[in-house]
Scaffold this active site. Structure first.
Site: not given
Ligand code: DGY
Length: 337
Positions: A158-160, A180, A239-241, A270, A288-289
């Site tokens: 995606g954009r990130i 995908r 860095i996602a989830r 978390e 998560h920063i």
């Protein structure tokens, strides 16, 4: 002066953003940071027209059941796996998130984790602070892994992911990605990135970054089987989830040297972190920063406030929240009073 709408802000926010909100609506803002229970959320949301909420607050059908007043939930994050959007839509409640404003900052942080994990920055600092750097140091101590010139893999484009890919040019890194849906050719060209199947990505990437949204399909997208496909010299960055990686399986792979190192900003369950990950020197861990630069967190807060106000018919975007997740509610919500 009494305001026509009241809103709740579930976590402490920049004062200037709260002041901005207060120009239009009555604001009740939490002064301390904590996760709210479903019962607390139900009670808070029963008495307001809208709310800005954080990732640790889960808004589902149970929390909004019977709520006849709430018109908008503005999530203070781009990821919205804490929201049951279909349930909000069914209840005629608008849902918004904070896309785009965090793309570049989050991409920077992904690179920070990759570089730190590959070059052993955190463990070297721990060693130094512990007073271990006394006499000479062996020439072959603290050997890390190169980043420059290696093949970068990105899972989730995606954009990130695209912002991460654009930075790879400066590191002389060819980029492979799996998503995908394949990106349009002009974007692939701009990112200098080539689409491959997921297994091929895992096998060919020298270093791999995860930028997937979390959902049922992506739960443990990287588990034992996937880790076994990766190069033993690879660094894995998430860095996602949390929940996209099987953290227990990763800890085993890192301990056994089947994956060289990891840079992790997010964790399953978390703020709890798998105890085995905490033991490992080849894992760089952060709370998560990835989006936490001063400018970006302010921009996220401001966007959440703009979304909230617009959904309630205030401010320059009145009636048109800039980042609406469920536009199908529009038109329907006006009937809710
Ligand atoms: C997001 O926006 O989804 C981040 O993970 C939280 O900063």
């Amino acid at each position: 002066m009494s305001k026509s709408h009241n809103v709740w802000v579930s976590r402490p926010l920049f004062p200037e953003v709260l002041d901005h909100l207060a120009q239009y609506v009555g604001v009740q803002a939490e002064a301390t940071e904590r996760k709210h229970t479903a019962a607390e959320l139900r009670e808070k949301l029963a008495n307001v027209d809208g709310a800005i909420i954080g990732l640790s607050d889960r808004i589902d059908s149970d929390v909004i059941a019977g709520n006849r007043r709430l018109r908008v939930i503005a999530n203070l994050a781009v990821g919205y796996n804490n929201l049951d959007v279909p349930a909000l839509t069914a209840a005629g409640i608008l849902a918004t998130n904070t896309p785009d404003v965090l793309n570049e900052t989050t991409a920077d942080y992904a690179w920070a984790l990759l570089l730190a994990a590959a070059r052993r920055v955190s463990s070297a600092e721990r060693w130094l602070r512990a007073g271990n750097w006394r006499g000479g140091m062996r020439f072959d101590d603290w050997l890390g892994l190169d980043v420059y010139g290696k093949t970068l893999g990105i899972l989730g484009m995606g954009r990130i992911g695209q912002a991460i890919a654009r930075r790879a040019y400066g590191f002389g890194m060819p980029v492979l990605y799996h998503n995908r849906s394949r990106l349009p050719e002009d974007i692939e060209r701009e990112c200098r990135a080539a689409w491959v199947e997921k297994d091929e990505l895992l096998k060919r990437a020298d270093h791999l970054m995860l930028v997937l949204p979390y959902n049922a399909q992506n739960h443990h997208a990287i588990g034992k089987v996937e880790l076994a496909l990766m190069k033993p010299t690879a660094v894995l960055v998430n860095i996602a989830r949390g929940g996209i990686i099987d953290d227990a399986a990763l800890a085993v792979a890192l301990r056994e040297g089947r994956v060289a190192a990891a840079g992790l900003d997010v964790f399953e369950g978390e703020p709890a972190v798998h105890p085995a990950l905490r033991e490992l020197d080849n894992a760089v861990l952060s709370p998560h920063i990835a989006s936490a630069s001063a400018d970006t967190r302010r921009a996220m807060a401001q966007l959440a406030a703009d979304n909230l106000l617009a959904a309630l018919g205030h401010g320059p975007d009145a009636g048109h929240p800039p980042s609406l997740l469920n536009p199908e509610v529009r038109g329907g919500h006006e009937t809710k009073t």
